[in-house]
Design a protein around this motif. Structure first.
Motif, PDB file in Angstrom:
ATOM      1  N   ASP A   1      12.327   1.879 -33.894  1.00 50.43           N
ATOM      2  CA  ASP A   1      11.394   0.775 -33.621  1.00 50.43           C
ATOM      3  C   ASP A   1      10.435   1.094 -32.477  1.00 50.43           C
ATOM      4  OD1 ASP A   1      12.785  -0.452 -35.591  1.00 50.43           O
ATOM      5  OD2 ASP A   1      13.855  -1.842 -34.289  1.00 50.43           O
TER       6      ASP A   1
ATOM      7  N   HIS B   1       7.915  -5.974 -40.246  1.00 49.30           N
ATOM      8  CA  HIS B   1       8.559  -4.854 -39.559  1.00 49.30           C
ATOM      9  C   HIS B   1       8.772  -3.644 -40.492  1.00 49.30           C
ATOM     10  CE1 HIS B   1      11.249  -2.911 -36.695  1.00 49.30           C
ATOM     11  NE2 HIS B   1      12.125  -2.737 -37.660  1.00 49.30           N
TER      12      HIS B   1
ATOM     13  N   HIS C   1       7.298   0.196 -40.311  1.00 49.80           N
ATOM     14  CA  HIS C   1       7.998   1.487 -40.373  1.00 49.80           C
ATOM     15  C   HIS C   1       7.260   2.474 -41.283  1.00 49.80           C
ATOM     16  CE1 HIS C   1      11.530   1.307 -37.903  1.00 49.80           C
ATOM     17  NE2 HIS C   1      11.958   0.174 -38.428  1.00 49.80           N
TER      18      HIS C   1
ATOM     19  N   SER D   1      16.826   1.838 -42.298  1.00 45.66           N
ATOM     20  CA  SER D   1      16.982   1.455 -40.893  1.00 45.66           C
ATOM     21  C   SER D   1      18.362   0.851 -40.686  1.00 45.66           C
ATOM     22  CB  SER D   1      15.886   0.460 -40.518  1.00 45.66           C
ATOM     23  OG  SER D   1      16.130  -0.758 -41.170  1.00 45.66           O
TER      24      SER D   1
HETATM   25 ZN    ZN Z   1      13.295  -0.993 -37.532  1.00 47.90          ZN
END
Ligand code: ZN
Ligand code: KG4
Length: 355
Positions: free
Chosen positions: A325, A113, A117, A139
């Motif tokens: 996201d 993840h 980003h 984040s």
């Molecule tokens: Zn994120």
């Protein structure tokens, strides 16, 4: 190559189709954020239940868009976030992607993840970032500085020792009685007064909240934001008790509008100053050719502005919609790090680390 990216690590169910890692062909998203507004924070169990309901309709919507935009529902590869994140939420995306990979006989690429980003910076941009670059990933769950020497080749430089930057925004927004998620709410409150003061002691106001800059001079690339939140809580309490004229004495013991704005600015300035200084130091020390801002907090206008203003190298910032996201960043990361695996070997990993 057309990749369908699936992202379900938290409260967004997001699916997108991206061509050659850059061109957005379809974009669909469902979010349970409104549900978490009430609790001013995410309840993992609830987020996962919403993911289950949303995943197939969101994939279907992305494919409808793909057909509308290209005349076909055809794509080549599936990509999915397999961690880090909330286990219940991750499992929905991962198990769905595995099932589709199996029945549709498509290659499957698992994506970290946080690396996803970073690749938000490769989407819809005329010029791709050059290596080596420094990526600041900020984040709700992470504050990390990494040096990327090539696709798939990164070195972890440092990260937060306690709260993530986004988490601090969310907690402080709660202290100020602002909405969730806190980042956009604080940015909005802070924009009520222009220009931004350059320092907490500026002539802007003699009563401007004086917040610390934890670990600013620590000489490493680590961060700490929990002390900042505690300092805010202490100073807000003082204001509420009418000890400081900024708030004006308020018998209901609530901050005045002006007090909220002042605190929002002071907090945002403190966080941004720490993030910018450490990122610039990391870029200088590693002779980086560029700095890539990424993660939900990268949507922050003040952070974007200061980093772009102060950096000696090119700064990449994703479009605001690619900061939080989304499925497109997952598809982009999978394109540039193309490493398909057998679906049987893919597992959700909530603690998947960069280091
Ligand atoms: Zn994120
Ligand atoms: O990357 P993201 O969408 O989800 C995680 O992977 O955590 O980041 C969400 C975080 C939240 O903490 C939110 O408050 C923060 O990003 N955020 C912002 C802004 N927009 C979102 N923080 C500061 N300023 C913003 N404009």
């Amino acid at each position: 190559m057309r990749i369908l990216g699936i992202e379900t690590s938290c409260d967004e169910t997001a699916v997108a189709v991206v061509e050659d890692g850059q061109k957005l062909l379809a974009w669909a998203m469902a979010s349970s954020v409104a549900m978490h507004e009430k609790t001013k924070g995410i309840i993992p169990e609830q987020a996962a239940r919403e993911q289950v309901k949303a995943i197939l309709p969101t994939i279907d919507e992305a494919l409808n868009q793909l057909e509308e935009n290209t005349g076909s529902r055809g794509f080549d590869v599936l990509a999915v976030t397999h961690g880090p994140g909330l286990i219940g939420s991750l499992l929905i995306g991962v198990e769905t992607a595995k099932a589709l990979s199996w029945v549709w006989r498509k290659p499957l690429v698992p994506v970290n993840h946080l690396i996803g980003h970073v690749y938000a910076n490769f989407l819809e941009t005329p010029q791709l970032p050059q290596f080596p670059f420094i990526a600041l990933i900020v984040s709700g769950g992470h504050t990390d500085l990494i040096l990327m020497e090539d696709h798939g080749k990164w070195r972890f430089l440092g990260g937060t020792r306690d709260d993530a930057a986004g988490e601090a925004f969310d907690k402080v927004a709660r202290l100020l009685g602002l909405g969730f998620p806190g980042g956009p709410a604080i940015q909005q409150a802070a924009s009520q007064l222009q220009p931004f003061p350059n320092s907490p002691n500026s002539s802007y106001s003699p009563n401007f909240p004086n917040l610390p800059r934890p670990m600013l001079h620590s000489g490493d690339y680590d961060f700490s934001f929990s002390g900042l939140k505690t300092a805010m809580a202490d100073q807000i309490q003082q204001f509420q008790q009418g000890l400081n004229p900024v708030s004006g004495f308020n018998p209901e013991k609530r901050l005045s509008e002006k007090g909220i704005v002042m605190f929002a600015i002071a907090f945002q300035e403190a966080v941004v100053e720490i993030l910018v200084k450490k990122t610039l130091e990391a870029a200088a020390a590693s002779n980086a050719k560029a700095i890539l801002l990424s993660g939900g907090v990268a949507a922050n206008a003040r952070l974007r502005e200061r980093l772009q203003h102060e950096a000696q190298v090119r700064v990449f910032v994703p479009q605001v919609r690619f900061c939080t996201d989304n499925g497109a960043m997952v598809a982009a990361a999978a394109h540039f790090n193309y490493n398909p695996v057998n679906w049987k070997t893919v597992n959700a990993n909530p603690g998947l680390a960069l280091a």
